[in-house]
Design a protein around this motif. Structure first.
Motif, PDB file in Angstrom:
ATOM      1  N   SER A   1      24.717 -42.293 -19.053  1.00 33.29           N
ATOM      2  CA  SER A   1      25.827 -43.067 -18.478  1.00 33.29           C
ATOM      3  C   SER A   1      26.518 -43.866 -19.567  1.00 33.29           C
ATOM      4  O   SER A   1      25.895 -44.329 -20.528  1.00 33.29           O
ATOM      5  CB  SER A   1      25.320 -44.030 -17.398  1.00 33.29           C
ATOM      6  OG  SER A   1      24.705 -43.326 -16.334  1.00 33.29           O
TER       7      SER A   1
ATOM      8  N   VAL B   1      31.068 -41.791 -17.746  1.00 35.53           N
ATOM      9  CA  VAL B   1      29.984 -40.841 -17.478  1.00 35.53           C
ATOM     10  C   VAL B   1      28.960 -41.546 -16.609  1.00 35.53           C
ATOM     11  O   VAL B   1      28.562 -42.674 -16.896  1.00 35.53           O
ATOM     12  CB  VAL B   1      29.332 -40.336 -18.786  1.00 35.53           C
ATOM     13  CG1 VAL B   1      28.117 -39.460 -18.482  1.00 35.53           C
ATOM     14  CG2 VAL B   1      30.340 -39.576 -19.635  1.00 35.53           C
ATOM     15  N   ASP B   2      28.535 -40.866 -15.550  1.00 38.52           N
ATOM     16  CA  ASP B   2      27.676 -41.507 -14.552  1.00 38.52           C
ATOM     17  C   ASP B   2      26.486 -40.614 -14.225  1.00 38.52           C
ATOM     18  O   ASP B   2      26.615 -39.626 -13.509  1.00 38.52           O
ATOM     19  CB  ASP B   2      28.505 -41.790 -13.293  1.00 38.52           C
ATOM     20  CG  ASP B   2      27.749 -42.623 -12.270  1.00 38.52           C
ATOM     21  OD1 ASP B   2      26.649 -43.119 -12.578  1.00 38.52           O
ATOM     22  OD2 ASP B   2      28.279 -42.785 -11.146  1.00 38.52           O
ATOM     23  N   GLN B   3      25.318 -40.941 -14.790  1.00 39.47           N
ATOM     24  CA  GLN B   3      24.058 -40.275 -14.452  1.00 39.47           C
ATOM     25  C   GLN B   3      24.111 -38.760 -14.666  1.00 39.47           C
ATOM     26  O   GLN B   3      23.711 -37.975 -13.799  1.00 39.47           O
ATOM     27  CB  GLN B   3      23.683 -40.583 -12.999  1.00 39.47           C
ATOM     28  CG  GLN B   3      23.382 -42.045 -12.725  1.00 39.47           C
ATOM     29  CD  GLN B   3      22.083 -42.506 -13.373  1.00 39.47           C
ATOM     30  OE1 GLN B   3      21.043 -41.847 -13.279  1.00 39.47           O
ATOM     31  NE2 GLN B   3      22.141 -43.623 -14.079  1.00 39.47           N
ATOM     32  N   VAL B   4      24.555 -38.335 -15.825  1.00 43.56           N
ATOM     33  CA  VAL B   4      24.632 -36.913 -16.139  1.00 43.56           C
ATOM     34  C   VAL B   4      23.313 -36.449 -16.755  1.00 43.56           C
ATOM     35  O   VAL B   4      22.760 -37.106 -17.648  1.00 43.56           O
ATOM     36  CB  VAL B   4      25.801 -36.626 -17.106  1.00 43.56           C
ATOM     37  CG1 VAL B   4      25.716 -35.205 -17.671  1.00 43.56           C
ATOM     38  CG2 VAL B   4      27.120 -36.824 -16.387  1.00 43.56           C
TER      39      VAL B   4
ATOM     40  N   LEU C   1      31.951 -31.059 -15.241  1.00 41.95           N
ATOM     41  CA  LEU C   1      32.053 -32.494 -14.993  1.00 41.95           C
ATOM     42  C   LEU C   1      33.385 -32.804 -14.321  1.00 41.95           C
ATOM     43  O   LEU C   1      34.425 -32.258 -14.702  1.00 41.95           O
ATOM     44  CB  LEU C   1      31.968 -33.277 -16.309  1.00 41.95           C
ATOM     45  CG  LEU C   1      30.645 -33.308 -17.058  1.00 41.95           C
ATOM     46  CD1 LEU C   1      30.778 -34.202 -18.290  1.00 41.95           C
ATOM     47  CD2 LEU C   1      29.523 -33.800 -16.178  1.00 41.95           C
TER      48      LEU C   1
ATOM     49  N   ARG D   1      35.283 -36.496 -12.964  1.00 45.25           N
ATOM     50  CA  ARG D   1      35.232 -37.955 -12.811  1.00 45.25           C
ATOM     51  C   ARG D   1      33.885 -38.525 -13.248  1.00 45.25           C
ATOM     52  O   ARG D   1      33.322 -39.416 -12.605  1.00 45.25           O
ATOM     53  CB  ARG D   1      35.571 -38.367 -11.374  1.00 45.25           C
ATOM     54  CG  ARG D   1      37.020 -38.067 -10.990  1.00 45.25           C
ATOM     55  CD  ARG D   1      37.365 -38.634  -9.633  1.00 45.25           C
ATOM     56  NE  ARG D   1      36.633 -37.948  -8.567  1.00 45.25           N
ATOM     57  CZ  ARG D   1      37.031 -36.810  -8.011  1.00 45.25           C
ATOM     58  NH1 ARG D   1      38.136 -36.213  -8.415  1.00 45.25           N
ATOM     59  NH2 ARG D   1      36.326 -36.237  -7.049  1.00 45.25           N
ATOM     60  N   GLY D   2      33.375 -38.007 -14.356  1.00 43.56           N
ATOM     61  CA  GLY D   2      32.173 -38.576 -14.955  1.00 43.56           C
ATOM     62  C   GLY D   2      30.854 -38.118 -14.376  1.00 43.56           C
ATOM     63  O   GLY D   2      29.795 -38.513 -14.873  1.00 43.56           O
ATOM     64  N   ARG D   3      30.907 -37.285 -13.351  1.00 43.81           N
ATOM     65  CA  ARG D   3      29.675 -36.835 -12.710  1.00 43.81           C
ATOM     66  C   ARG D   3      29.565 -35.311 -12.803  1.00 43.81           C
ATOM     67  O   ARG D   3      30.583 -34.601 -12.863  1.00 43.81           O
ATOM     68  CB  ARG D   3      29.618 -37.275 -11.253  1.00 43.81           C
ATOM     69  CG  ARG D   3      29.657 -38.780 -11.070  1.00 43.81           C
ATOM     70  CD  ARG D   3      29.476 -39.165  -9.612  1.00 43.81           C
ATOM     71  NE  ARG D   3      28.118 -38.942  -9.159  1.00 43.81           N
ATOM     72  CZ  ARG D   3      27.164 -39.864  -9.159  1.00 43.81           C
ATOM     73  NH1 ARG D   3      27.425 -41.088  -9.597  1.00 43.81           N
ATOM     74  NH2 ARG D   3      25.957 -39.583  -8.708  1.00 43.81           N
ATOM     75  N   LEU D   4      28.327 -34.834 -12.776  1.00 41.23           N
ATOM     76  CA  LEU D   4      28.091 -33.399 -12.815  1.00 41.23           C
ATOM     77  C   LEU D   4      28.376 -32.812 -11.443  1.00 41.23           C
ATOM     78  O   LEU D   4      27.676 -33.084 -10.471  1.00 41.23           O
ATOM     79  CB  LEU D   4      26.640 -33.122 -13.223  1.00 41.23           C
ATOM     80  CG  LEU D   4      26.260 -31.655 -13.449  1.00 41.23           C
ATOM     81  CD1 LEU D   4      27.075 -31.050 -14.579  1.00 41.23           C
ATOM     82  CD2 LEU D   4      24.766 -31.538 -13.749  1.00 41.23           C
TER      83      LEU D   4
ATOM     84  N   GLN E   1      33.883 -46.204 -15.388  1.00 40.14           N
ATOM     85  CA  GLN E   1      32.643 -45.461 -15.579  1.00 40.14           C
ATOM     86  C   GLN E   1      33.006 -44.056 -16.057  1.00 40.14           C
ATOM     87  O   GLN E   1      33.319 -43.176 -15.261  1.00 40.14           O
ATOM     88  CB  GLN E   1      31.842 -45.401 -14.283  1.00 40.14           C
ATOM     89  CG  GLN E   1      30.426 -44.873 -14.452  1.00 40.14           C
ATOM     90  CD  GLN E   1      29.533 -45.840 -15.219  1.00 40.14           C
ATOM     91  OE1 GLN E   1      29.579 -47.055 -14.987  1.00 40.14           O
ATOM     92  NE2 GLN E   1      28.721 -45.315 -16.127  1.00 40.14           N
TER      93      GLN E   1
ATOM     94  N   THR F   1      30.250 -37.512 -22.982  1.00 42.56           N
ATOM     95  CA  THR F   1      28.909 -36.918 -22.900  1.00 42.56           C
ATOM     96  C   THR F   1      28.534 -36.255 -24.212  1.00 42.56           C
ATOM     97  O   THR F   1      27.437 -36.465 -24.753  1.00 42.56           O
ATOM     98  CB  THR F   1      28.858 -35.885 -21.762  1.00 42.56           C
ATOM     99  OG1 THR F   1      29.156 -36.524 -20.526  1.00 42.56           O
ATOM    100  CG2 THR F   1      27.496 -35.216 -21.680  1.00 42.56           C
TER     101      THR F   1
END
Length: 258
Positions: free
Chosen positions: A15, A24-27, A223, A225-228, A22, A50
């Motif tokens: 993150s 990157v969020d919990q990738v 990815l 919006r920062g999420r996988l 935010q 990332t």
């Protein structure tokens, strides 16, 4: 690729925020030895963030990066390089005034932790090993040409040889085919795929050319919006309705993207 072996690269919970955004969020994802893994997504998806956290250019706010079981989270790029990570860049980084051979010899000097001195030409350092690297990327015949005289696709091959000089276990490629014609970019990434198999070197790359992604990657991470959003084989990603809606568009055709 041997799926029974532990992953070469393990990324968990990565993150990073910039101010109130935010990025990157919990990738999290794994990469096996010898595997080609593409990281794609729309602009602003968090791909570069990332990528740069894995390579050490950015320190994550949270999460962990393990390379061969060793925690490299937050280490500077030079330290990560010493752990066996090579990198190529969107704009090729070579010494234009030096010959093709001397560029690779400079990379070998760095790999050997030797200091380049202007009164001792780089051309004296491990010429046979430099030529062997150039042969591997199909550039041995142009070894004596200055990099400034090369076509851009050939410059990218020289950059690849330089990245291989210290025998990396993991190669990070940031938009490796940017600015290249379709035939050139397919040839470069097919070569990279062959070398990755031969060396059992993992490759993580970001790429906007979908013909390259779906033609050369073993797996694809998407990815948004920062999420996988999704991960899978090229075929699975092309058929994923979520990916079509968020990035590729309905009825996406790889051939049309070439």
């Amino acid at each position: 690729m041997d799926k029974t072996e532990p992953p070469l690269l393990q990324v968990t919970g990565l993150s990073r925020a910039f101010g109130g955004v935010q990025a990157v969020d919990q990738v999290g994802f794994d990469l096996a030895a010898g595997e080609m893994l593409a990281l794609i997504g729309p602009n602003g998806a968090g791909k570069s963030t990332t990528f740069n956290m894995v390579g050490g250019q950015l320190r994550p706010d949270a999460g962990q990066v393990l390379l061969g079981g060793v925690n490299t989270t937050g280490l500077p790029p030079r330290a990560i390089w010493r752990h066996g990570v090579g990198r190529t860049f969107q704009i090729a980084e070579t010494f234009a005034s030096l010959t093709v051979l001397e560029n690779v010899q400079m990379a070998l000097l760095s790999a050997d932790r030797r200091i380049y001195r202007f009164w001792r030409p780089a051309g004296l350092h491990r010429p046979a090993d430099a030529l062997a690297l150039l042969e591997q990327v199909g550039m041995q015949a142009q070894a004596d040409r200055p990099c400034s005289a090369l076509a851009y696709g050939d410059v990218k091959r020289v950059e690849l040889a330089m990245a291989l000089a210290h025998g990396p276990r993991l190669l990070l490629m940031d938009e490796p085919t940017a600015g290249m014609a379709p035939a050139e970019r397919q040839a470069l990434m097919a070569l990279t795929r062959q070398i990755a198999r031969e060396r059992r070197m993992g490759v993580l790359f970001t790429e906007h050319s979908m013909d390259v992604v779906f033609g050369q990657a073993d797996r694809v991470l998407v990815l948004v919006r920062g999420r996988l959003l999704a991960e899978g084989t090229p075929e699975q990603i092309q058929a994923d309705a979520r990916v079509q809606e968020a990035y590729l568009g309905a009825g996406f055709d790889v051939g049309a993207a070439a």
